[in-house]
Design an enzyme around this catalytic site. Structure first.
Site, PDB file in Angstrom:
ATOM      1  N   SER A 415       0.828  -1.207   0.000  1.00 54.14           N
ATOM      2  CA  SER A 415       0.000   0.000   0.000  1.00 54.14           C
ATOM      3  C   SER A 415       0.865   1.260   0.000  1.00 54.14           C
ATOM      4  CB  SER A 415      -0.892  -0.008   1.237  1.00 54.14           C
ATOM      5  OG  SER A 415      -1.934   0.926   1.118  1.00 54.14           O
ATOM      6  N   PRO A 416       0.380   2.352  -0.597  1.00 52.41           N
ATOM      7  CA  PRO A 416       1.131   3.615  -0.526  1.00 52.41           C
ATOM      8  C   PRO A 416       1.347   4.050   0.925  1.00 52.41           C
ATOM      9  CG  PRO A 416      -0.644   3.767  -2.138  1.00 52.41           C
ATOM     10  CD  PRO A 416      -0.861   2.488  -1.386  1.00 52.41           C
ATOM     11  N   GLN A 494       1.300   6.787  -7.082  1.00 51.47           N
ATOM     12  CA  GLN A 494       0.074   7.440  -6.623  1.00 51.47           C
ATOM     13  C   GLN A 494       0.283   8.950  -6.720  1.00 51.47           C
ATOM     14  OE1 GLN A 494      -1.109   7.929  -2.375  1.00 51.47           O
ATOM     15  NE2 GLN A 494      -2.766   6.484  -2.885  1.00 51.47           N
ATOM     16  N   TYR A 575      -7.167  15.022   1.129  1.00 49.49           N
ATOM     17  CA  TYR A 575      -6.279  15.816   0.290  1.00 49.49           C
ATOM     18  C   TYR A 575      -7.115  16.541  -0.776  1.00 49.49           C
ATOM     19  CZ  TYR A 575      -2.743  13.210   2.837  1.00 49.49           C
ATOM     20  OH  TYR A 575      -1.983  12.677   3.848  1.00 49.49           O
ATOM     21  N   ARG A 623      -8.028   6.019  -5.614  1.00 51.43           N
ATOM     22  CA  ARG A 623      -8.259   5.765  -4.182  1.00 51.43           C
ATOM     23  C   ARG A 623      -9.280   6.773  -3.678  1.00 51.43           C
ATOM     24  NH1 ARG A 623      -4.351   4.385   0.935  1.00 51.43           N
ATOM     25  NH2 ARG A 623      -4.318   2.418  -0.203  1.00 51.43           N
ATOM     26  N   ARG A 717       1.376  -1.484   7.052  1.00 49.02           N
ATOM     27  CA  ARG A 717       2.252  -1.762   8.189  1.00 49.02           C
ATOM     28  C   ARG A 717       2.871  -3.155   8.156  1.00 49.02           C
ATOM     29  NH1 ARG A 717      -1.618   1.738  10.207  1.00 49.02           N
ATOM     30  NH2 ARG A 717      -0.793   3.538  11.352  1.00 49.02           N
TER      31      ARG A 717
END
Length: 769
Positions: A415-416, A494, A575, A623, A717
């Site tokens: 994942s980013p 991304q 964002y 996303r 993680r």
């Protein structure tokens, strides 16, 4: 928790205990408390007569029965003599029945359970007052040393002290009714009926040699369309018996004055106040589809009795009880909520192949997983894998997946993750090692962090960019390494802009805190700061929107030249583009604000501009935050429409995250807690989805993929903890194949190392006859 030991007699006058509610939880608490200290004076009030109850069968787990056996062998032996046991679950869908074994259930009639507990209480000297309302809670709290409120989901005690307990009660979208049939199912049976009014489902299980519980459930709108809201209960039963005539073998249904109702999920901020404590459904509820109401109440009683034995006084005992039980209950409620929502959204899964549908149902709560089900019933699980297309010996996570012209060799995505380690937006050696290591670790797709389209679009001074040729050249170094040294692994970029969440400190210096110096001006959909005291952004003008669109396109062009295989547009987490989508952050009154269609306008314009310059054979994903976790924000229904809009514009997959849009959010964290949003989008929009969020085990990945809830799983993680997470998942499952290829220099490490002499055969130390 081990069962409570015998307690000494209470010092001074005997502890006086009042119990409100004569259900299993209240009765069992009374019996245990009296057994542990015969000098206790225990009085139980039950508003109904002793032979009045609602519902028919009660299911208890082996774990709960073990606790009962240890705490009170007399009750356990009485239960054991009446239990009906079975191992199988039948799922009947579109005329096809699939059976899965190895599950292990034990049930008995609720009437019989109460009789056993009544007898045990009387034998111990508990005073049972039936057909009697308990005195007011204020009086009980004054006159007794302890008041146990086990007065059910509609607890008057909880409501009287609502200002202290602070209950949260949620009602849901289905109607259901508890009924019974005068024969025993030979398995736990789930049957789906697709009627002219909508989908109805039957949950059935035996509780005696000649009787079964039958629960009929359907969404509220189906219930009304079928006319159940306008007919008496007897006619309801007759209609239900006709709908499920085959399952019921043509037999009628009976009732104990049950009525159609909606399930209420009860959560309390506190469980005790002074000497008053909540127990069972008064404190918490869990949906019947995981059979945990009585189980939780009995376990509450065990824990409460143990804590009152172990702690020196009532206040500390009640605190210990809540501390012990709250995490267990929260975990059960998360599983129950997942199961409840699965049945609410059952219509989404009707087109699944029968075996996958059955697997999906069995794993709906996330407590039963792929690996767990394989241990219970390997034959059934292997049949689901074959239908899905898994080659022999290949776990679902190691099957390939195609997006446009890109075929991923497995379903795992790194994942980013923002690293905040670039200099002037240029990725350096850290990024090469970080992303290169994850690529060598076997994932099918490795994603960069959010790469910013301009200096002003950075979150922090350490964020990477793609707004210069120098940055593109640095990224080319990373993609070349991945393609050369980890062939078969794809690398994606991304693209995003920080919006109102920019110009902040590095994460480890103060996440989302403004820079002390060197700030740059922020822009956003509307002039709203992310946090109180934060910088207020300027509302973007039409001219600035055009400039931003061109900046996104220019960054995408550089990304293509840098060699990325996939591009993801970041429209999540508050964002810039996410700020346009949420009604909480977009207060514009022009063509880019207001209705969802208008809020979508600028993100779609950016998507189109990027897609126009991004190579046609390479996929694009988006996303999104599928919910803001805040009142008045983006809803799950909105997320479906957002995904539908991007799909119509050519998105190849939707990467489904949640939240981080507003600082006052209240997320419902838990294992794979964001997956239901991805699941819904996948089935309603019929577009591939990437699931993300607290997915940490390969077992969860296999379960989600095989159930059809996601096409790819993104893990963050776990890949920080173990860059070789995917290869290690293959090794732990004994898989060696094209879905997980070890780099040649690492092949010697493809077997788990021995851990020491404990692995060696033990010497014989005794003789056998």
């Amino acid at each position: 928790m081990t069962g409570p030991a015998q307690a000494p007699t209470s010092p001074g006058r005997p502890l006086r205990v009042a119990i409100i509610g004569g259900g299993p939880g209240g009765l069992y608490a009374a019996a245990l408390l009296k057994r542990l200290d015969p000098n206790r004076e225990i009085t139980l009030w039950e508003r109904n007569a002793p032979d009045v109850t609602f519902g028919f069968g009660v299911v208890l787990s082996d774990e709960t029965l073990g606790g009962i056996e240890h705490a009170d062998p007399v009750v356990h032996e009485a239960l054991r003599q009446d239990f009906v046991r079975w191992d199988d679950i039948d799922i009947v869908h579109r005329g096809v029945r699939h059976r899965s074994g190895g599950h292990g259930f034990a049930a008995l009639g609720r009437h019989r359970l109460l009789e056993i507990l009544h007898a045990r209480c009387r034998s111990l000297g508990v005073e049972l007052r039936f057909s009697t309302e308990a005195p007011h809670i204020d009086r009980l709290a004054r006159e007794y040393d302890l008041v146990v409120a086990a007065d059910g989901v509609h607890s008057t005690t909880r409501e009287s002290l609502a200002h202290v307990f602070r209950p949260h009660v949620a009602t849901h979208h289905c109607r259901y009714i508890w009924l019974a049939a005068d024969f025993a199912f030979d398995a736990f049976r789930f049957e789906i009926a697709e009627t002219e009014h909508g989908v109805m489902q039957l949950h059935g299980y035996p509780f005696a040699a000649d009787a079964s519980t039958v629960i009929i459930e359907m969404r509220e709108e189906v219930w009304r369309a079928a006319g159940y809201d306008e007919i008496p209960p007897q006619e309801s039963m007759e209609r239900c018996a006709k709908v499920f005539a085959e399952a019921l073998r043509g037999r009628p249904l009976r009732s104990d004055s049950s009525a159609w109702t909606t399930f209420r999920t009860v959560v309390n901020d506190r469980w005790s106040h002074g000497n008053v404590v909540l127990l069972g459904d008064a404190a918490h509820t869990a949906h019947f589809s995981i059979g945990s109401g009585t189980k939780l109440a009995v376990e509450d009683a065990l824990a409460l009795a143990a804590c009152l034995t172990e702690q020196p006084d009532v206040p500390r005992a009640l605190a210990a009880y809540e501390e012990e039980r709250r995490p267990v209950v929260a975990s059960t409620q998360r599983a129950a909520r997942a199961s409840l929502e699965w049945f609410e959204n059952l219509r989404l899964y009707l087109r699944q192949p029968p075996r996958q549908f059955a697997f999906n149902l069995l794993t709906r709560s996330r407590r039963v997983t792929h690996d767990n089900l394989r241990l219970r019933d390997a034959r059934f699980t292997e049949s689901v894998e074959r239908e899905f297309g898994c080659p022999p010996g290949t776990p679902p996570m190691f099957t390939p997946f195609r997006l446009r012209g890109l075929t991923l060799r497995n379903r795992v995505v790194v994942s980013p993750m923002d690293m905040y380690s670039a200099t002037d937006g240029v990725p350096g050696d850290f990024h090469l090692v970080h992303l290169g290591a994850r690529a060598l670790g076997g994932a099918g797709l490795v994603m960069t962090e959010m790469v910013c389209i301009s200096p002003e679009g950075r979150i922090t001074p350490g964020c990477a960019g793609l707004y210069s040729g120098r940055q593109a050249e640095a990224w080319r170094r990373v993609t070349d390494f991945v393609h050369r040294q980890a062939p078969g692994t794809a690398i994606g970029v991304q693209l995003g802009h920080s919006g109102r969440k920019g110009s902040t400190k590095l994460m480890w210096e103060g996440m989302d805190e403004p820079l002390p110096t060197g700030n740059w001006p922020l822009v956003a959909a509307s002039p709203l700061p992310y946090k109180p005291g934060g910088q207020t952004p300027r509302e973007l003008s039409r001219a600035q929107l055009t400039d931003l669109r061109e900046q996104f396109a220019a960054a995408a062009w550089r990304a293509a030249r840098a060699g990325f295989d996939l591009l993801e547009l970041h429209c999540a987490h508050g964002y810039l583009l996410s700020g346009f989508l949420s009604p909480l952050t977009n207060r514009r009154t022009d063509a880019y604000g207001g209705s969802l269609d208008r809020r979508l306008r600028f993100p779609l314009e950016v998507f189109d501009a990027v897609r126009a310059v991004w190579p046609a054979e390479r996929p694009m994903t988006v996303r999104i935050s599928a919910t803001d976790w805040a009142e008045g924000g983006t809803t799950a229904e909105d997320a479906v429409e957002i995904a539908r809009a991007f799909a119509a514009h050519g998105a190849d997959a939707i990467d489904v995250s949640t939240g981080q849009v507003v600082a006052e959010e209240r997320p419902e964290f838990g294992r794979s807690y964001q997956t239901p949003f991805a699941d819904r989008i996948r089935h309603e929009v019929r577009i591939p989805v990437i699931a993300v969020g607290a997915i940490s085990s390969w077992d969860d990945v296999n379960s989600l993929i095989l159930a059809g809830r996601a096409d790819l799983c993104a893990l963050a993680r776990p890949h920080l903890y173990d860059p070789h997470w995917t290869l290690h998942a293959a090794a732990e499952q004994g898989y060696e194949g094209p879905g997980a290829v070890w780099p040649a220099p690492y092949r010697a490490g493809s077997r788990r190392p021995r851990t020491g002499r404990t692995d060696a055969p033990r010497p014989r130390l005794s003789l056998s006859g």
